[in-house]
Structure formats: structure tokens, C-alpha cells
Design an enzyme around this catalytic site. Structure first.
Site, mmCIF file in Angstrom:
data_model
loop_
_atom_site.group_PDB
_atom_site.id
_atom_site.type_symbol
_atom_site.label_atom_id
_atom_site.label_comp_id
_atom_site.label_asym_id
_atom_site.label_seq_id
_atom_site.Cartn_x
_atom_site.Cartn_y
_atom_site.Cartn_z
ATOM 1 N N TYR A 21 0.858 -1.183 0.000
ATOM 2 C CA TYR A 21 0.000 0.000 0.000
ATOM 3 C C TYR A 21 0.890 1.228 0.000
ATOM 4 C CZ TYR A 21 -3.628 3.329 1.453
ATOM 5 O OH TYR A 21 -4.498 4.396 1.525
ATOM 6 N N ASP B 110 9.333 2.870 -0.046
ATOM 7 C CA ASP B 110 8.244 3.485 0.692
ATOM 8 C C ASP B 110 8.450 3.149 2.162
ATOM 9 O OD1 ASP B 110 5.981 4.253 1.989
ATOM 10 O OD2 ASP B 110 4.576 3.366 0.559
ATOM 11 N N LYS C 128 3.747 8.738 8.838
ATOM 12 C CA LYS C 128 3.542 8.100 10.151
ATOM 13 C C LYS C 128 4.511 8.623 11.231
ATOM 14 C CE LYS C 128 0.700 4.590 8.233
ATOM 15 N NZ LYS C 128 0.759 3.923 6.954
#
Ligand SMILES: *Cc1c(COP(=O)(O)O)cnc(C)c1O
Length: 428
Positions: free
Chosen positions: A143, A238, A266
Site C-alpha cells: 500500500y 516506501d 507516520k
């Protein structure tokens, strides 16, 4: 007793699609009522009915130091007194950039954005602008946020809701996104061969966390690095999930593989909406205003977001032993869960890396999306709810990693292990 959450969920559905602002929060795949959270402190969440939970989501990663960390809260309060946004450059942004560059390898220049989605979307645009090529390769079950290019065989909520193709993503965009199974280097080689000189970037979660926790097999990332070097492809890590979580320098440092561009999110915001993408000057200098690859944000580098992120990252940089403690705690949890699961007859797989861990009810290794999806997710649902009733808040999907935070105590871990023993005897 979750009466208040039930009422709030009903009310929420009148004004918010599905009652939530991000799909996995709705508990759709595990069923039942999502808990509405009133506050959190340290390792614990408190819901609207004042029930306390040991938190294994950590806001999906950011709260690595625990909730409402004193220093982070104080820094935010102080900054708020000097306004919450200017839309003009600040010294704080330089300090943030310098701190990040001092912690992570292969980043000469870094641009702040407001989410992981924006970071990945911008990195792909930059890779395309830099190479003059259009296609990208991503991995099934990974994702990279909800930008159009990434909603092809995506993990996280897309996998949880079993959405095969996303309405609204045009065929033109989807056709430029090629996919392979995670850990399948031969498939990547073949795809690159079939699309000679057309691939701008390969983007990968260096440790995948959006189909449960899935480890890169030895040689996988190194092999991708080799292909990218040979074919002039931009290699994008990522690290929205792994950045500042696996090590101060993220997966690049922990796994000794170099990326050309890296995306963050995050943990980098310490609980505020922050993302970033960075890399070698040679590539990053193509971003506006240095170059013509346009990218911008009204609230990018927002002072409240920067001070929350800066304070969090500085604590992590100054106390690197936090990473050893986190890993020790996670291994303790893994080994004891393993022991408890073994006492039952059910097949299970526990994958763990650093402070990321997940449980799949499967009798074969889980190392890509196919093997994650074929696990017994009905059993996971029951396990999830039995744990929740015992005050343990796991991610509400088997396609998500659990995240440990640094203020979890041995007692919290032991309670989690005991709750697992009780839960399994209840549901099996
Ligand atoms: C969460 C996540 C994203 C998206 O970040 P948002 O802040 O939710 O937009 C991208 N990549 C990975 C690996 C993630 O885990």
C-alpha cells in the site's frame, strides 16, 4: 459495555460516509462496532465508555513513543501560541530537514508534505519527470496511499474490503501500474524485460506492513537494486511505515540496501499529519522551484506538525536504545504468542521484524499477498473480538501489521499473552 460507541457509530453514519474518515476504522472486515476513542495516554486507549485498551495500533505506527508523550505535547502547546500556520518558510523546517538528513542514508534533499499518500504520489511523479518514462512497478498487497497509480492490487484497506479494481481510477492510469508478487524477483525481471525502457520506478515497502507483516526474503531488495541500476530505473523505498520505526535510518539502515528516493509518513509526524519524500540531489533537484516537476502544499511544513515530528525524531535519535528495547519487547511477545498458539492445534504463522508483528492463521509460510489472503481470516475475526473484549486493541484486519510502542510494559505484554490464551480457548 460499549453503549456510547454504538450510539456514536449510528450518529456518525448520518453525516460521515460509513461513519469513519478512513475505511479500515469501520471494523467492516471483522464486524461489530468500531470503538470511538475519547483519549489515550502512554500505551493505552480509552473509549467513549471509559474502557481501557492496550494499544497495538499506535495510530497505525506514528505513536512509537506512546500517546500524549510529555515532551511532544509541550512542544506543540508552545508552538501553538505563536500561531498554527504561516504559509512562509521557517527555521523549524530547516531544523527538521537537517535532522532527517542526519538520521537517514541517501537523502541529500527532503521535501515535507502532509501525508504518506502525498509523499508517494509526488515521488512517482518525480521519478517519471526525471527519467522521462511512464510505467511503474509495485507489488501486490503493498500500500502506497490512495493516489490513483497505487490503487492497483493494493494492500491495507483495499485488500481488507476486497476491492479488486477501484472505480474512478482510469484505465490509462491503471495500465501504467504493473504489479508482481512480493518477493518474486524473477517476475520483476520478466516485467522489466517486457517493458524495456518504459519503467520509471520500482516502489516497494522494504518490509511490507499492509498485508500483515511480511519480510523481504534474502536477496529480494538487493535484486531490485541491481535491476534498477542496470535499467536506469528509480528505486523508491516506501518507508512510510518502516521509516524511523525499524531504526533511526529506517529500513535502508537496517537492511543495508540503498534507495534512490525514499518516502516517509507516520512516525515522522509524531501523530500530526506529515509526510516527506527525499533522495539524492541529482534526482531531487528536478522538483519545483529548482526544476519543473511541480509539487506544492498550503500546509506543507506546518509549524505544529513540524514541532511534533521534530521532537519525536530527536528523542529517537538521541536514544537509539529505544529500538533495541522495542525489538526485545516484540520478540518477547512473538516467542510467547508462539508458545501459546502451539498449545492449540490450529496452524499459525507469526511474522515479526523490529517492532512490527502479525499473526496469520495459516499452515504455510506467509511471504506475499497470495499466502496472506489464503490464511483463515474468519478465525482472525474471532481472535480480534475475543482480544478486544479482554482489553487488547489489535488492528481490525489480518492485512495490517501490529505496531509496538516504547511505553508498553512487560506486564502489558504478559496481559496480551494471557488474553491470547483465554481468547483461543474461547473461540476454538
Ligand atoms: C500508511 C501508508 C501510506 C499512506 O500514508 P497516509 O498518511 O495514510 O496517506 C503509504 N505507504 C505505506 C507503506 C503506508 O503504510
Amino acid at each position: 459495555m460499549i453503549e456510547k460507541s454504538k450510539h456514536l457509530f449510528e450518529r456518525a453514519q448520518q453525516s460521515i460516509p460509513g461513519g469513519v474518515n478512513s475505511p479500515v476504522r469501520a471494523f467492516k472486515s471483522v464486524g461489530g462496532t468500531p470503538l470511538f476513542i475519547k483519549k489515550a495516554k502512554g500505551a493505552y486507549l480509552y473509549d467513549a465508555d471509559d474502557n481501557r485498551y492496550i494499544d497495538y495500533i499506535a495510530s497505525w505506527g506514528p505513536m512509537i513513543l506512546g500517546h500524549a508523550h510529555d515532551e511532544v505535547v509541550k512542544a506543540i502547546q508552545e508552538q501553538a501560541l505563536s500561531s498554527t500556520s504561516y504559509g512562509a518558510p521557517t527555521e523549524l523546517e530547516i531544523e527538521m530537514a537537517e535532522l532527517i538528513i542526519s538520521m537517514v542514508p541517501n537523502v541529500d534533499l527532503i521535501r515535507m508534505v502532509s501525508s504518506g499518500t502525498e509523499a508517494c504520489m509526488s515521488a512517482i511523479r518525480l521519478a517519471r519527470g526525471y527519467t522521462g518514462k511512464n510505467k511503474i512497478i509495485k507489488f501486490e498487497g503493498c500500500y502506497h496511499g490512495h493516489a490513483d497509480s497505487f490503487l492497483v492490487k493494493a494492500g491495507s484497506g483495499v485488500a481488507t474490503l476486497n476491492i479488486q479494481t477501484v472505480p474512478g481510477v482510469t484505465a490509462g492510469v491503471a495500465n501504467d501500474t504493473l504489479t508482481c508478487a512480493y518477493n518474486d524477483l524473477a517476475a520483476v525481471e520478466q516485467l522489466v524485460e517486457e517493458n524495456k525502457n518504459q519503467i520509471a520506478a520500482i516502489i516497494v515497502e522494504p518490509v511490507a506492513g499492509n498485508m500483515g507483516c511480511i519480510l523481504p526474503q534474502p536477496g529480494f531488495l538487493e535484486g531490485l537494486r541491481r535491476i534498477c541500476d542496470k535499467e536506469n530505473i528509480v528505486f523508491i523505498f516506501d518507508e512510510v511505515m518502516t521509516g524511523f520505526r525499524l531504526a533511526p535510518g529506517g529500513a535502508q539502515e537496517k537492511l543495508h540496501v540503498n534507495a534512490d528516493l525514499v518516502t516517509y509518513g507516520k512516525v515522522i509526524g509524531g501523530g500530526m499529519p506529515v509526510g516527506a519524500f527525499g533522495g539524492k540531489k541529482e534526482i531531487m533537484q528536478h522538483i519545483a522551484p529548482l526544476g519543473n516537476v511541480y509539487q506544492a502544499g498550503t500546509l506543507s511544513g506546518n509549524p505544529i506538525a513540524m514541532i511534533a515530528g521534530y521532537t519525536t525524531l530527536k528523542i529517537l535519535k538521541d536514544h537509539p536504545h529505544i529500538y533495541h528495547e522495542l525489538e526485545e519487547k516484540t520478540i518477547y511477545l512473538r516467542d510467547n504468542l508462539h508458545r501459546v498458539f502451539l498449545e492449540t492445534k490450529i496452524p499459525f504463522v507469526i511474522n515479526q521484524f523490529g517492532s512490527m508483528i502479525s499473526v496469520h492463521f495459516s499452515n504455510h509460510a506467509v511471504n506475499d499477498f497470495g499466502s496472506a489472503a489464503s490464511a483463515n481470516n474468519e478465525l482472525f475475526k474471532k481472535y480480534f473480538h475475543a482480544m478486544l473484549q479482554r482489553g487488547i486493541y489489535l488492528p481490525p484486519s489480518a492485512f495490517e501489521s501490529w505496531f509496538l510502542n516504547n511505553v508498553l510494559t512487560k506486564e502489558d505484554l504478559d496481559n496480551t499473552i494471557e488474553a491470547t490464551r483465554e481468547s483461543l480457548s474461547e473461540i476454538l
